[in-house]
Design a protein around this motif. Sequence first.
Motif, PDB file in Angstrom:
ATOM      1  N   SER A  93       0.846  -1.209   0.000  1.00 60.16           N
ATOM      2  CA  SER A  93       0.000   0.000   0.000  1.00 60.16           C
ATOM      3  C   SER A  93       0.878   1.253   0.000  1.00 60.16           C
ATOM      4  CB  SER A  93      -0.880   0.040   1.254  1.00 60.16           C
ATOM      5  OG  SER A  93      -1.517  -1.181   1.441  1.00 60.16           O
ATOM      6  N   PRO A  94       0.336   2.386  -0.501  1.00 59.49           N
ATOM      7  CA  PRO A  94       1.132   3.615  -0.498  1.00 59.49           C
ATOM      8  C   PRO A  94       1.621   4.001   0.904  1.00 59.49           C
ATOM      9  CG  PRO A  94      -0.895   3.916  -1.753  1.00 59.49           C
ATOM     10  CD  PRO A  94      -0.999   2.582  -1.090  1.00 59.49           C
ATOM     11  N   VAL A  95       2.837   4.551   0.929  1.00 62.15           N
ATOM     12  CA  VAL A  95       3.466   4.946   2.191  1.00 62.15           C
ATOM     13  C   VAL A  95       3.476   6.470   2.299  1.00 62.15           C
ATOM     14  CG1 VAL A  95       5.635   4.935   3.491  1.00 62.15           C
ATOM     15  CG2 VAL A  95       4.953   2.901   2.186  1.00 62.15           C
ATOM     16  N   ILE A  96       3.023   6.965   3.438  1.00 60.78           N
ATOM     17  CA  ILE A  96       3.089   8.401   3.716  1.00 60.78           C
ATOM     18  C   ILE A  96       4.199   8.591   4.740  1.00 60.78           C
ATOM     19  CG2 ILE A  96       1.828  10.395   4.613  1.00 60.78           C
ATOM     20  CD1 ILE A  96      -0.794   8.815   3.908  1.00 60.78           C
ATOM     21  N   VAL A  97       5.178   9.422   4.425  1.00 59.94           N
ATOM     22  CA  VAL A  97       6.267   9.648   5.383  1.00 59.94           C
ATOM     23  C   VAL A  97       5.984  10.921   6.171  1.00 59.94           C
ATOM     24  CG1 VAL A  97       8.738  10.017   5.693  1.00 59.94           C
ATOM     25  CG2 VAL A  97       7.927   8.471   3.913  1.00 59.94           C
TER      26      VAL A  97
ATOM     27  N   LEU B  45      14.335  10.318  -1.228  1.00 62.66           N
ATOM     28  CA  LEU B  45      13.996   8.889  -1.176  1.00 62.66           C
ATOM     29  C   LEU B  45      12.698   8.593  -1.924  1.00 62.66           C
ATOM     30  CD1 LEU B  45      14.994   8.479   2.582  1.00 62.66           C
ATOM     31  CD2 LEU B  45      16.320   7.751   0.599  1.00 62.66           C
ATOM     32  N   LYS B  46      12.066   9.630  -2.446  1.00 63.77           N
ATOM     33  CA  LYS B  46      10.898   9.540  -3.338  1.00 63.77           C
ATOM     34  C   LYS B  46       9.678   8.796  -2.781  1.00 63.77           C
ATOM     35  CE  LYS B  46      13.269  10.055  -7.778  1.00 63.77           C
ATOM     36  NZ  LYS B  46      14.559  10.527  -7.353  1.00 63.77           N
ATOM     37  N   PRO B  47       9.219   9.156  -1.586  1.00 69.16           N
ATOM     38  CA  PRO B  47       7.941   8.570  -1.142  1.00 69.16           C
ATOM     39  C   PRO B  47       6.798   9.182  -1.956  1.00 69.16           C
ATOM     40  CG  PRO B  47       8.624  10.274   0.376  1.00 69.16           C
ATOM     41  CD  PRO B  47       9.726  10.157  -0.646  1.00 69.16           C
ATOM     42  N   PRO B  48       5.658   8.493  -2.070  1.00 67.09           N
ATOM     43  CA  PRO B  48       4.554   9.054  -2.853  1.00 67.09           C
ATOM     44  C   PRO B  48       3.923  10.286  -2.199  1.00 67.09           C
ATOM     45  CG  PRO B  48       3.917   6.940  -1.864  1.00 67.09           C
ATOM     46  CD  PRO B  48       5.380   7.122  -1.601  1.00 67.09           C
ATOM     47  N   LEU B  49       3.984  10.361  -0.866  1.00 68.93           N
ATOM     48  CA  LEU B  49       3.355  11.467  -0.133  1.00 68.93           C
ATOM     49  C   LEU B  49       4.170  11.783   1.120  1.00 68.93           C
ATOM     50  CD1 LEU B  49      -0.204   9.903  -0.300  1.00 68.93           C
ATOM     51  CD2 LEU B  49       0.316  12.125  -1.304  1.00 68.93           C
ATOM     52  N   ILE B  50       4.171  13.055   1.508  1.00 73.72           N
ATOM     53  CA  ILE B  50       4.844  13.458   2.754  1.00 73.72           C
ATOM     54  C   ILE B  50       3.825  14.157   3.654  1.00 73.72           C
ATOM     55  CG2 ILE B  50       6.564  15.035   3.754  1.00 73.72           C
ATOM     56  CD1 ILE B  50       8.325  14.523   1.283  1.00 73.72           C
ATOM     57  N   GLU B  51       3.787  13.734   4.921  1.00 77.29           N
ATOM     58  CA  GLU B  51       2.907  14.400   5.896  1.00 77.29           C
ATOM     59  C   GLU B  51       3.767  15.298   6.781  1.00 77.29           C
ATOM     60  OE1 GLU B  51      -0.682  12.456   7.733  1.00 77.29           O
ATOM     61  OE2 GLU B  51       0.628  12.405   9.482  1.00 77.29           O
TER      62      GLU B  51
END
Length: 315
Positions: free
Chosen positions: A93-97, A117-123
Amino acid sequence: MDTSVLFCGVKFSNPTVLASGILGVTASSLINVARHGAGGVTTKSVWYKEHAGHRNPVIVVGDHYMLNAVGLPDAGIEKTRVELPKLLKESPSPVIVSIVERSIADFEKIAEEVAKLKPPLIEVNISCPNVDDEFGKPFSCSTVEAGKVTRAVKKRVGKIPIIVKLSPNVTNIVEIARSVAHNGADAICAINTLGPGLMIDIEMRASVLSNGVGGISGPAIKPLAVRCVYDIHRATGLPIIGTGGVTTGRDAVEMMMAGATLVGVGTAVHYRGIDVFKKIIQEIEDWCKKNNVKMVKNLVGILDSRSMKNVKLVS
Ligand code: DHB
């Protein structure tokens, strides 16, 4: 049934997302949560430098709520550089960092390093009630500071969408949401924990938590979270991760009706175990079938606004 939702261009197979700081201490524990059905997983908040947490006890369970002051422990960016690639590669599943810092300059540093590190989303966690900024209060408690952090982080992450996590501990969350929206937030996560609160061991005449106070989570804060999501949805139209007390599929449906596209699940893991994600999805599907909703994504924002006719936005 189609349970998928699109969030900032990222496809989630279902709307449940593991909230930050819950179970997700290592890559393998987050992968395990994703394998147990979570539509997405959020890492614990990462710092640029190593950050010690608080001493035990850091969590205490009350009736319909929990208090926590874990203190955001983290080994720093070097460890993240090792752990995150494994997580990004292996999570189904998509990872939010989630990132956290105390100053805008440090937020810029961690944002830039994590983006590499190219995560799909950053919180962007600007709302922990136990961690003050360099001026002594969370960034999310000031429209100006919340806007500044958002703008600074956004500049450092290239095309990666940023989700700004807001605090309920403000007079007017709409004002803060508008400020972060204006400064480049792609999405909002609402809400972080309430408070902080205090639980006293009356025999000891002492606070139960080592930190003295801790953020309040769990079913008791759900109505507050739902109202904040509703107000932010109306005011900004941004995609929202609705977080706060969601424990059942009915809670998730309620949060989505208020305007959430994704639903954060944290404290409920304590009540219902790691299968909470599968259980919530099944309950959402059952509810949708019974109520003639064909696709789960159709729930977003469908609260009948006529039922809110006497309720004005705070600003
Ligand atoms: C902690 C962090 C949070 O973001 C929160 O809402 C409550 C507690 C912590 O780690 O102490």
